[in-house]
Design a protein around this motif. Structure first.
Motif, PDB file in Angstrom:
ATOM      1  N   LYS A  55       1.213   4.149  -2.591  1.00  0.00           N
ATOM      2  CA  LYS A  55       0.735   5.616  -2.777  1.00  0.00           C
ATOM      3  C   LYS A  55       1.838   6.093  -3.225  1.00  0.00           C
ATOM      4  CE  LYS A  55      -2.439   5.061   1.028  1.00  0.00           C
ATOM      5  NZ  LYS A  55      -2.502   5.329   2.766  1.00  0.00           N
ATOM      6  N   ILE A  85      -6.698   0.875  -0.666  1.00  0.00           N
ATOM      7  CA  ILE A  85      -6.708   2.188  -0.036  1.00  0.00           C
ATOM      8  C   ILE A  85      -7.149   1.890   1.586  1.00  0.00           C
ATOM      9  CG2 ILE A  85      -8.476   4.021   0.183  1.00  0.00           C
ATOM     10  CD1 ILE A  85      -6.080   4.414  -2.038  1.00  0.00           C
ATOM     11  N   ASP A  86      -6.137   2.897   2.485  1.00  0.00           N
ATOM     12  CA  ASP A  86      -6.151   2.314   4.285  1.00  0.00           C
ATOM     13  C   ASP A  86      -6.556   1.379   4.763  1.00  0.00           C
ATOM     14  OD1 ASP A  86      -6.410   5.495   3.840  1.00  0.00           O
ATOM     15  OD2 ASP A  86      -8.507   6.053   3.536  1.00  0.00           O
ATOM     16  N   TYR A 122      -6.375  10.753  10.135  1.00  0.00           N
ATOM     17  CA  TYR A 122      -4.738   9.645  10.264  1.00  0.00           C
ATOM     18  C   TYR A 122      -4.198  10.245  11.336  1.00  0.00           C
ATOM     19  CZ  TYR A 122      -4.807   8.497   4.948  1.00  0.00           C
ATOM     20  OH  TYR A 122      -5.554   7.510   3.242  1.00  0.00           O
ATOM     21  N   TRP A 144      -3.817   0.690   7.536  1.00  0.00           N
ATOM     22  CA  TRP A 144      -4.331   0.902   9.202  1.00  0.00           C
ATOM     23  C   TRP A 144      -5.444  -0.364   9.896  1.00  0.00           C
ATOM     24  CZ3 TRP A 144      -3.068   4.661  11.051  1.00  0.00           C
ATOM     25  CH2 TRP A 144      -2.183   6.203   9.813  1.00  0.00           C
ATOM     26  N   ILE A 178      -5.762  12.471  -1.135  1.00  0.00           N
ATOM     27  CA  ILE A 178      -5.051  11.884   0.666  1.00  0.00           C
ATOM     28  C   ILE A 178      -3.311  11.856  -0.290  1.00  0.00           C
ATOM     29  CG2 ILE A 178      -6.167  10.578   1.167  1.00  0.00           C
ATOM     30  CD1 ILE A 178      -5.263   8.061  -0.178  1.00  0.00           C
ATOM     31  N   SER A 207       0.461  -0.953   0.262  1.00  0.00           N
ATOM     32  CA  SER A 207      -0.394   0.310   0.155  1.00  0.00           C
ATOM     33  C   SER A 207       0.893   1.229  -0.033  1.00  0.00           C
ATOM     34  CB  SER A 207      -0.737   0.086   1.243  1.00  0.00           C
ATOM     35  OG  SER A 207      -1.242   1.054   1.451  1.00  0.00           O
ATOM     36  N   PHE A 237     -12.779   2.775   7.512  1.00  0.00           N
ATOM     37  CA  PHE A 237     -11.561   3.644   6.754  1.00  0.00           C
ATOM     38  C   PHE A 237     -12.380   2.141   5.336  1.00  0.00           C
ATOM     39  CE2 PHE A 237      -8.532   4.843   9.738  1.00  0.00           C
ATOM     40  CZ  PHE A 237      -8.020   6.003   9.014  1.00  0.00           C
TER      41      PHE A 237
END
Length: 363
Positions: free
Chosen positions: A53, A65-66, A137, A69, A129, A49, A111
């Motif tokens: 990005k 995406i996300d 975040y 986390w 983002i 990830s 998320f």
């Protein structure tokens, strides 16, 4: 860009090994291969990830995406379980263990709202983002690092205190796992410093590569630990003596039961009960008494009494070193012996000296 390609290659390497360990889930110590496989997959998700990005490929592959986390929060309990099983502790898969994964589930649900946006909304979110570090975040950073630091602090304390109680392969595992956690924390502090002091992009690009390299160290060190575990288990086993030639207990089963026996003795410490019997210990391990007797005879070259007294003497040695004011007789009773004479005889047999001589020698 070359660093990104190298990082992706290492991530792919970790992902393949993660799947390999899940396929080989019945091998290794306890369920460690399952924990390690899941851990490597979660680490791969985070690194992949990050690479998407940093390169802008996230527009073409927005599927992660996300999710890093949730993966980050899940890594902590998975690694904790892996660590404990590598040190010989049996885990209870109950509600308390499920509760450890709740923070990751909350992060995932929060998320995952990205996937319910329209195509235009998803692209606008990616644009945002890519150019801005969102307020949520920053909040997630505070929550995650607080959770991570407290959890790793607990792991360090657990390993440091447990290491002195273990022996053989388990003790070696505790030592290298402790070093691995300390190195991981150092890398985390370095990463936080890079962003805090806004260092050049080169440092940011090197960070995931360093993390991925750390994953490789975990993989190969784990493989080495498992080989040592199997080798030690096989070395413990002696060819059946004449009185066991008709036994149905084969090598693989004996190794497994002996490992369970050692884990119970080191973790549960049943030898502290002065009335411990072969029958009682076999019930705790859930095997037949004559199989337990065979394992003790062939794997440890001791009878049941000598085997139990060996652990009691080691406990007495520990108490002597830690409690200089405690009377010798009291230490004997605390260690599981029911008479002074038995304590002195067993202690001299194991240590080559009396308890009093041992205390004077170690002071």
């Amino acid at each position: 860009m070359i660093l990104t390609y190298i990082n992706l290659a290492v991530v792919a390497h970790c992902l393949l090994f993660g799947l390999f360990f899940l396929i080989k889930r019945k091998d290794g110590i306890g369920h460690t291969n399952i924990h390690l496989g899941i851990l490597l997959i979660l680490l791969s998700i985070i690194s992949f990830s990050f690479a998407l990005k940093s390169t802008g490929w996230i527009y073409d592959l927005p599927y992660l995406i996300d999710l890093d986390w949730a993966a980050g929060f899940w890594i902590i309990p998975v690694y904790k379980n892996y660590m404990k099983e590598m040190c010989g502790e049996k885990l209870e898969y109950d509600k308390n263990m499920a509760f450890q994964f709740l923070p990751g589930l909350i992060a995932f649900l929060y998320f995952s709202r990205f996937y319910f946006k329209s195509a235009e909304g998803q692209r606008a979110y990616i644009d945002l983002i890519q150019s801005t570090y969102l307020p949520e975040y920053e909040v997630a950073d505070v929550v995650f690092y607080t959770y991570a630091i407290s959890s790793f602090g607990y792991m360090i304390y657990w390993l440091y205190t447990r290491k002195s109680q273990l022996s053989g392969v388990y003790k070696k595992n505790a030592a290298w796992l402790l070093n691995f956690i300390l190195f991981s924390l150092s890398l985390g502090v370095l990463g936080a410093s890079i962003y805090m002091f806004k260092l050049p992009q080169l440092f940011i690009d090197l960070l995931p590569l360093s993390s991925a390299s750390l994953y490789c160290c975990l993989i190969y060190r784990s493989i080495g630990a498992q080989k040592a575990y199997v080798a030690a288990s096989e070395a413990d086993w002696q060819e059946p003596k004449p009185k066991y030639t008709t036994s149905n207990l084969d090598l693989d089963e004996a190794i497994k039961l002996n490992n369970e026996l050692q884990t119970v003795m080191e973790v549960n410490k049943p030898y502290l009960k002065s009335d411990l019997t072969l029958q009682a210990l076999s019930q705790e391990i859930k095997i037949k008494p004559h199989y337990l007797s065979q394992i003790i005879n062939q794997c440890h070259q001791k009878n049941f009494s000598d085997f139990v007294n060996f652990y009691r003497v080691k406990e007495a040695q520990r108490l002597i070193l830690q409690n200089s004011n405690l009377k010798i007789e009291a230490i004997g009773y605390e260690s599981g012996f029911n008479t002074k004479a038995t304590f002195y005889a067993a202690f001299k047999k194991v240590s080559g000296c009396t308890p009093s001589e041992y205390r004077k020698k170690e002071q």
